[in-house]
Design a protein around this motif. Structure first.
Motif, mmCIF file in Angstrom:
data_model
loop_
_atom_site.group_PDB
_atom_site.id
_atom_site.type_symbol
_atom_site.label_atom_id
_atom_site.label_comp_id
_atom_site.label_asym_id
_atom_site.label_seq_id
_atom_site.Cartn_x
_atom_site.Cartn_y
_atom_site.Cartn_z
ATOM 1 N N ALA A 115 0.827 -1.211 0.000
ATOM 2 C CA ALA A 115 0.000 0.000 0.000
ATOM 3 C C ALA A 115 0.862 1.263 0.000
ATOM 4 O O ALA A 115 0.584 2.215 -0.749
ATOM 5 C CB ALA A 115 -0.932 -0.007 1.215
ATOM 6 N N GLU A 116 1.902 1.279 0.803
ATOM 7 C CA GLU A 116 2.790 2.448 0.834
ATOM 8 C C GLU A 116 3.541 2.611 -0.483
ATOM 9 O O GLU A 116 3.754 3.725 -0.955
ATOM 10 C CB GLU A 116 3.771 2.345 2.005
ATOM 11 N N SER A 117 3.931 1.496 -1.091
ATOM 12 C CA SER A 117 4.601 1.557 -2.394
ATOM 13 C C SER A 117 3.637 2.063 -3.460
ATOM 14 O O SER A 117 4.026 2.830 -4.342
ATOM 15 C CB SER A 117 5.134 0.186 -2.790
ATOM 16 N N HIS A 118 2.387 1.636 -3.383
ATOM 17 C CA HIS A 118 1.371 2.107 -4.327
ATOM 18 C C HIS A 118 1.212 3.630 -4.232
ATOM 19 O O HIS A 118 1.140 4.317 -5.248
ATOM 20 C CB HIS A 118 0.037 1.408 -4.053
ATOM 21 N N LYS A 119 1.183 4.143 -3.021
ATOM 22 C CA LYS A 119 1.058 5.588 -2.841
ATOM 23 C C LYS A 119 2.324 6.317 -3.287
ATOM 24 O O LYS A 119 2.264 7.356 -3.938
ATOM 25 C CB LYS A 119 0.760 5.919 -1.382
ATOM 26 N N ALA A 120 3.482 5.779 -2.924
ATOM 27 C CA ALA A 120 4.749 6.452 -3.237
ATOM 28 C C ALA A 120 5.004 6.497 -4.740
ATOM 29 O O ALA A 120 5.500 7.503 -5.254
ATOM 30 C CB ALA A 120 5.906 5.750 -2.535
ATOM 31 N N PHE A 121 4.681 5.416 -5.446
ATOM 32 C CA PHE A 121 4.945 5.349 -6.883
ATOM 33 C C PHE A 121 3.725 5.683 -7.717
ATOM 34 O O PHE A 121 3.714 5.436 -8.916
ATOM 35 C CB PHE A 121 5.496 3.969 -7.253
ATOM 36 N N LYS A 122 2.690 6.210 -7.089
ATOM 37 C CA LYS A 122 1.470 6.674 -7.743
ATOM 38 C C LYS A 122 0.865 5.612 -8.668
ATOM 39 O O LYS A 122 0.463 5.888 -9.788
ATOM 40 C CB LYS A 122 1.751 7.963 -8.503
ATOM 41 N N GLY A 123 0.835 4.373 -8.168
ATOM 42 C CA GLY A 123 0.178 3.282 -8.879
ATOM 43 C C GLY A 123 1.016 2.594 -9.932
ATOM 44 O O GLY A 123 0.495 1.749 -10.659
ATOM 45 N N ASP A 124 2.301 2.904 -10.051
ATOM 46 C CA ASP A 124 3.168 2.256 -11.043
ATOM 47 C C ASP A 124 3.452 0.826 -10.591
ATOM 48 O O ASP A 124 4.287 0.581 -9.718
ATOM 49 C CB ASP A 124 4.469 3.043 -11.205
ATOM 50 N N ARG A 127 4.940 -1.689 -11.986
ATOM 51 C CA ARG A 127 6.283 -2.242 -12.223
ATOM 52 C C ARG A 127 7.219 -1.884 -11.066
ATOM 53 O O ARG A 127 7.955 -2.727 -10.556
ATOM 54 C CB ARG A 127 6.856 -1.741 -13.540
ATOM 55 N N LYS A 128 7.175 -0.636 -10.603
ATOM 56 C CA LYS A 128 8.020 -0.226 -9.480
ATOM 57 C C LYS A 128 7.584 -0.905 -8.186
ATOM 58 O O LYS A 128 8.425 -1.285 -7.364
ATOM 59 C CB LYS A 128 7.992 1.291 -9.329
ATOM 60 N N ILE A 129 6.286 -1.062 -8.013
ATOM 61 C CA ILE A 129 5.779 -1.751 -6.817
ATOM 62 C C ILE A 129 6.283 -3.190 -6.800
ATOM 63 O O ILE A 129 6.747 -3.686 -5.775
ATOM 64 C CB ILE A 129 4.235 -1.713 -6.778
ATOM 65 N N LEU A 130 6.239 -3.848 -7.949
ATOM 66 C CA LEU A 130 6.705 -5.224 -8.043
ATOM 67 C C LEU A 130 8.192 -5.328 -7.741
ATOM 68 O O LEU A 130 8.629 -6.240 -7.041
ATOM 69 C CB LEU A 130 6.408 -5.790 -9.427
ATOM 70 N N GLU A 131 8.990 -4.387 -8.226
ATOM 71 C CA GLU A 131 10.431 -4.402 -7.959
ATOM 72 C C GLU A 131 10.716 -4.241 -6.469
ATOM 73 O O GLU A 131 11.613 -4.885 -5.927
ATOM 74 C CB GLU A 131 11.125 -3.310 -8.758
ATOM 75 N N ILE A 132 9.956 -3.379 -5.795
ATOM 76 C CA ILE A 132 10.150 -3.173 -4.354
ATOM 77 C C ILE A 132 9.757 -4.425 -3.573
ATOM 78 O O ILE A 132 10.475 -4.857 -2.667
ATOM 79 C CB ILE A 132 9.331 -1.958 -3.863
ATOM 80 N N LEU A 133 8.628 -5.040 -3.914
ATOM 81 C CA LEU A 133 8.122 -6.165 -3.134
ATOM 82 C C LEU A 133 8.867 -7.464 -3.391
ATOM 83 O O LEU A 133 9.074 -8.256 -2.480
ATOM 84 C CB LEU A 133 6.630 -6.364 -3.408
ATOM 85 N N SER A 134 9.266 -7.707 -4.643
ATOM 86 C CA SER A 134 9.884 -8.993 -4.957
ATOM 87 C C SER A 134 11.373 -8.898 -5.231
ATOM 88 O O SER A 134 12.047 -9.913 -5.311
ATOM 89 C CB SER A 134 9.183 -9.636 -6.155
ATOM 90 N N GLY A 135 11.896 -7.694 -5.412
ATOM 91 C CA GLY A 135 13.312 -7.543 -5.714
ATOM 92 C C GLY A 135 13.621 -7.729 -7.185
ATOM 93 O O GLY A 135 14.728 -7.505 -7.621
ATOM 94 N N SER A 136 12.647 -8.157 -7.945
ATOM 95 C CA SER A 136 12.823 -8.339 -9.385
ATOM 96 C C SER A 136 11.455 -8.243 -10.039
ATOM 97 O O SER A 136 10.450 -8.005 -9.382
ATOM 98 C CB SER A 136 13.456 -9.698 -9.688
ATOM 99 N N THR A 137 11.426 -8.433 -11.317
ATOM 100 C CA THR A 137 10.137 -8.441 -12.022
ATOM 101 C C THR A 137 9.827 -9.837 -12.547
ATOM 102 O O THR A 137 9.209 -10.004 -13.584
ATOM 103 C CB THR A 137 10.148 -7.425 -13.185
ATOM 104 N N ASP A 138 10.275 -10.873 -11.843
ATOM 105 C CA ASP A 138 10.029 -12.250 -12.270
ATOM 106 C C ASP A 138 8.620 -12.724 -11.943
ATOM 107 O O ASP A 138 8.146 -13.674 -12.541
ATOM 108 C CB ASP A 138 11.037 -13.196 -11.606
ATOM 109 N N SER A 139 7.956 -12.103 -10.981
ATOM 110 C CA SER A 139 6.598 -12.487 -10.621
ATOM 111 C C SER A 139 5.643 -12.016 -11.714
ATOM 112 O O SER A 139 6.029 -11.361 -12.663
ATOM 113 C CB SER A 139 6.205 -11.876 -9.284
#
Length: 144
Positions: free
Chosen positions: A56-65, A67-79
């Motif tokens: 939720a905080e990543s969603h707010k910080a990156f304004k719904g992006d 791809r950036k949320i996925l990188e923060i949560l998983s460390g990569s974009t493999d998910s």
């Protein structure tokens, strides 16, 4: 004859004491198992809440992006990634994982692309019990 009666009575008393002890031991074991299950469920719910809050905080910080949320949560974009949704898998120790060894999954869906606010529904689900641990909704103001 009287001596035989006393020994039978003594044996019966011992059998009753052992039976009562066995019942008490069974009740104590059941209580310990239930408390262990509650502890594990509580720890999973706490960790799911932390992961959902991070999303939720990543969603707010990156304004719904997403791809950036996925990188923060998983460390990569493999998910799993989509413009409007992401799936991030976690193992039993709450470390990012692939979908094969996963025990938990975070699902984030964004909507409201035509409005000035981007909404997101975030759910964390246990893949073992198929139970939803946490569900929350958040919003972020779109960058102009």
């Amino acid at each position: 004859m009287i001596n035989n009666s006393k020994s039978t009575l003594f044996l019966m008393e011992q059998v009753v004491v052992i039976a009562i002890f066995a019942i008490c031991a069974a009740v104590c074991v059941k209580i310990l198992v239930i408390s262990y299950i509650m502890t594990v469920d509580g720890a999973d719910t706490k960790n799911a809440l932390i992961i959902a809050q991070n999303a939720a905080e990543s969603h707010k910080a990156f304004k719904g992006d997403t791809r950036k949320i996925l990188e923060i949560l998983s460390g990569s974009t493999d998910s799993y990634y989509n413009e409007n949704a992401i799936l991030v898998y976690f193992d039993a120790n709450w470390q990012p994982s692939d979908d094969i060894g996963a025990s938990f999954v975070l699902h984030l869906i964004t909507y409201g692309e035509s409005s000035p606010v981007i909404f997101a529904d975030i759910t964390v689900t246990s893949l073992i019990t198929d139970a939803e641990l946490i569900s929350l909704r958040t919003a972020a103001r779109r960058s102009l």
